[in-house]
Scaffold this active site. Sequence first.
Site, PDB file in Angstrom:
ATOM      1  N   SER A   1       4.542   2.832 -11.377  1.00 50.11           N
ATOM      2  CA  SER A   1       3.960   3.881 -10.542  1.00 50.11           C
ATOM      3  C   SER A   1       5.044   4.841 -10.067  1.00 50.11           C
ATOM      4  O   SER A   1       5.945   4.449  -9.314  1.00 50.11           O
ATOM      5  CB  SER A   1       3.264   3.262  -9.324  1.00 50.11           C
ATOM      6  OG  SER A   1       2.999   4.277  -8.378  1.00 50.11           O
TER       7      SER A   1
ATOM      8  N   HIS B   1       1.881   5.198 -14.259  1.00 47.73           N
ATOM      9  CA  HIS B   1       0.786   5.201 -13.293  1.00 47.73           C
ATOM     10  C   HIS B   1       0.952   6.363 -12.312  1.00 47.73           C
ATOM     11  O   HIS B   1       2.004   6.527 -11.689  1.00 47.73           O
ATOM     12  CB  HIS B   1       0.803   3.864 -12.545  1.00 47.73           C
ATOM     13  CG  HIS B   1      -0.349   3.626 -11.627  1.00 47.73           C
ATOM     14  ND1 HIS B   1      -1.581   3.186 -12.059  1.00 47.73           N
ATOM     15  CD2 HIS B   1      -0.440   3.746 -10.273  1.00 47.73           C
ATOM     16  CE1 HIS B   1      -2.386   3.049 -11.016  1.00 47.73           C
ATOM     17  NE2 HIS B   1      -1.726   3.382  -9.911  1.00 47.73           N
TER      18      HIS B   1
ATOM     19  N   ASP C   1      -0.487   8.056  -8.932  1.00 49.43           N
ATOM     20  CA  ASP C   1      -1.292   7.838  -7.731  1.00 49.43           C
ATOM     21  C   ASP C   1      -1.642   9.168  -7.095  1.00 49.43           C
ATOM     22  O   ASP C   1      -0.802   9.773  -6.416  1.00 49.43           O
ATOM     23  CB  ASP C   1      -0.520   6.966  -6.740  1.00 49.43           C
ATOM     24  CG  ASP C   1      -0.478   5.521  -7.184  1.00 49.43           C
ATOM     25  OD1 ASP C   1      -1.562   4.967  -7.441  1.00 49.43           O
ATOM     26  OD2 ASP C   1       0.620   4.956  -7.274  1.00 49.43           O
TER      27      ASP C   1
ATOM     28  N   MET D   1      -3.599  11.234  -4.378  1.00 51.46           N
ATOM     29  CA  MET D   1      -4.218  11.001  -3.051  1.00 51.46           C
ATOM     30  C   MET D   1      -4.609  12.322  -2.412  1.00 51.46           C
ATOM     31  O   MET D   1      -3.858  13.296  -2.516  1.00 51.46           O
ATOM     32  CB  MET D   1      -3.226  10.290  -2.138  1.00 51.46           C
ATOM     33  CG  MET D   1      -2.674   9.003  -2.711  1.00 51.46           C
ATOM     34  SD  MET D   1      -1.491   8.268  -1.566  1.00 51.46           S
ATOM     35  CE  MET D   1      -0.890   6.904  -2.559  1.00 51.46           C
TER      36      MET D   1
ATOM     37  N   HIS E   1      -4.720   7.175 -11.328  1.00 53.99           N
ATOM     38  CA  HIS E   1      -5.453   6.471 -10.271  1.00 53.99           C
ATOM     39  C   HIS E   1      -5.862   7.485  -9.205  1.00 53.99           C
ATOM     40  O   HIS E   1      -5.043   7.909  -8.391  1.00 53.99           O
ATOM     41  CB  HIS E   1      -4.529   5.382  -9.701  1.00 53.99           C
ATOM     42  CG  HIS E   1      -5.126   4.593  -8.587  1.00 53.99           C
ATOM     43  ND1 HIS E   1      -4.380   3.746  -7.790  1.00 53.99           N
ATOM     44  CD2 HIS E   1      -6.403   4.485  -8.131  1.00 53.99           C
ATOM     45  CE1 HIS E   1      -5.167   3.187  -6.891  1.00 53.99           C
ATOM     46  NE2 HIS E   1      -6.395   3.619  -7.062  1.00 53.99           N
TER      47      HIS E   1
ATOM     48  N   MET F   1      -7.287   8.429  -5.947  1.00 57.08           N
ATOM     49  CA  MET F   1      -7.697   7.967  -4.610  1.00 57.08           C
ATOM     50  C   MET F   1      -8.208   9.196  -3.880  1.00 57.08           C
ATOM     51  O   MET F   1      -7.578   9.703  -2.934  1.00 57.08           O
ATOM     52  CB  MET F   1      -6.496   7.322  -3.899  1.00 57.08           C
ATOM     53  CG  MET F   1      -6.181   5.935  -4.443  1.00 57.08           C
ATOM     54  SD  MET F   1      -4.563   5.341  -3.960  1.00 57.08           S
ATOM     55  CE  MET F   1      -3.586   6.060  -5.266  1.00 57.08           C
TER      56      MET F   1
ATOM     57  N   MET G   1      -7.443  -3.449  -6.263  1.00 56.00           N
ATOM     58  CA  MET G   1      -6.319  -3.102  -5.382  1.00 56.00           C
ATOM     59  C   MET G   1      -5.857  -4.365  -4.660  1.00 56.00           C
ATOM     60  O   MET G   1      -6.659  -5.068  -4.041  1.00 56.00           O
ATOM     61  CB  MET G   1      -6.740  -2.040  -4.360  1.00 56.00           C
ATOM     62  CG  MET G   1      -6.925  -0.643  -4.938  1.00 56.00           C
ATOM     63  SD  MET G   1      -5.475  -0.010  -5.822  1.00 56.00           S
ATOM     64  CE  MET G   1      -4.244   0.045  -4.509  1.00 56.00           C
TER      65      MET G   1
ATOM     66  N   ASP H   1      -2.822  -3.552  -8.526  1.00 52.41           N
ATOM     67  CA  ASP H   1      -1.995  -2.447  -8.031  1.00 52.41           C
ATOM     68  C   ASP H   1      -1.664  -2.674  -6.560  1.00 52.41           C
ATOM     69  O   ASP H   1      -2.560  -2.687  -5.711  1.00 52.41           O
ATOM     70  CB  ASP H   1      -2.789  -1.144  -8.213  1.00 52.41           C
ATOM     71  CG  ASP H   1      -2.006   0.096  -7.799  1.00 52.41           C
ATOM     72  OD1 ASP H   1      -0.806  -0.026  -7.468  1.00 52.41           O
ATOM     73  OD2 ASP H   1      -2.615   1.182  -7.806  1.00 52.41           O
ATOM     74  N   GLY H   2      -0.366  -2.826  -6.288  1.00 50.14           N
ATOM     75  CA  GLY H   2       0.087  -2.903  -4.912  1.00 50.14           C
ATOM     76  C   GLY H   2       0.779  -4.209  -4.572  1.00 50.14           C
ATOM     77  O   GLY H   2       0.205  -5.283  -4.749  1.00 50.14           O
TER      78      GLY H   2
HETATM   79  C1  DX5 Z   1      -1.035   2.456  -3.488  1.00 53.91           C
HETATM   80  C2  DX5 Z   1      -0.838   2.875  -4.911  1.00 53.91           C
HETATM   81  C3  DX5 Z   1       0.093   2.028  -5.706  1.00 53.91           C
HETATM   82  C4  DX5 Z   1       1.508   2.023  -5.243  1.00 53.91           C
HETATM   83  C5  DX5 Z   1       2.099   0.705  -5.611  1.00 53.91           C
HETATM   84  O1  DX5 Z   1      -2.025   3.245  -2.931  1.00 53.91           O
HETATM   85  O2  DX5 Z   1      -2.091   2.849  -5.582  1.00 53.91           O
HETATM   86  O3  DX5 Z   1       0.046   2.377  -7.088  1.00 53.91           O
HETATM   87  O4  DX5 Z   1       2.280   3.040  -5.808  1.00 53.91           O
HETATM   88  O5  DX5 Z   1       3.348   0.626  -5.067  1.00 53.91           O
HETATM   89  P1  DX5 Z   1       4.097  -0.761  -4.844  1.00 53.91           P
HETATM   90  O6  DX5 Z   1       4.240  -1.401  -6.208  1.00 53.91           O
HETATM   91  O7  DX5 Z   1       5.388  -0.338  -4.258  1.00 53.91           O
HETATM   92  O8  DX5 Z   1       3.268  -1.594  -3.931  1.00 53.91           O
HETATM   93 ZN    ZN Z   2      -2.184   3.129  -7.870  1.00 53.77          ZN
END
Ligand code: DX5
Ligand code: ZN
Length: 224
Positions: A8, A33, A35, A37, A66, A68, A144, A182-183
């Site tokens: 990510s 990946h 993210d 938002m 992804h 969000m 998640m 993820d996370g």
């Molecule tokens: C959180 C994201 C993740 C995040 C993961 O909202 O969807 O993809 O980047 O980061 P790590 O691996 O640091 O938890």
């Molecule tokens: Zn993500």
Amino acid sequence: MNNILSPSILAADFTVLGEQIKAVAEGGANYLHFDVMDGIFVPSISFGMPVMTSIRKCTDLFFDTHLMIEKPDRYIEEFAKCGADGITFHVEAAPEDAAAVIRHIHATTSHKGVPLRAGISIKPGTPISAVLPYAAEADMILVMTVEPGFGGQKLIPETVDKVRALRAFVTAEGLDTDIEVDGGITEGNIADIVKAGANVVVAGSAVFRSDAKENTVRLNNLIG
Ligand code: DX5
Ligand code: ZN
């Protein structure tokens, strides 16, 4: 089964993003990946189309997008144009028309001239029953393992049970749906989460916190 690591870029050093992407590719990553938002579905705002467009020029990696964001349907064509290969949206952001969003994703052509792959995601508090009706139609279900919105959090242990239950369902139904997590993925828990049934694993901090190439090699070895 070949398991997939999806680094990510949220955790990358944006001042040297091109080098960081080269490093994960050299380390053996096939996915990247993104993210995205919107500050509404999740509290934070990250990045969007211009960043993806720019990165598309320097790599052939699979862009695992992804979203969000609220009303994800609005941005499917846009991200396809910018270079997405797969788009994952949250069932909580499109509760009434999740099937239509999946169909819309599949009806959209990627930069490679093939249909986008469709993923559907659930937050830690959402039961897997919310996505089971879409397991056959979606290419991937993203569980998640932290509350979406920020990198660098700790994995919520209860979410691993959801991965296990989902894998049991997918297997029982004879489906080949990918299960992504993820996370909060670390070197310490990545093997266990794969054992629980995940076959696509997102990692931000664990990849980019130190040498991204070495971390990619090590994490890839751990997931098999
Ligand atoms: C959180 C994201 C993740 C995040 C993961 O909202 O969807 O993809 O980047 O980061 P790590 O691996 O640091 O938890
Ligand atoms: Zn993500």
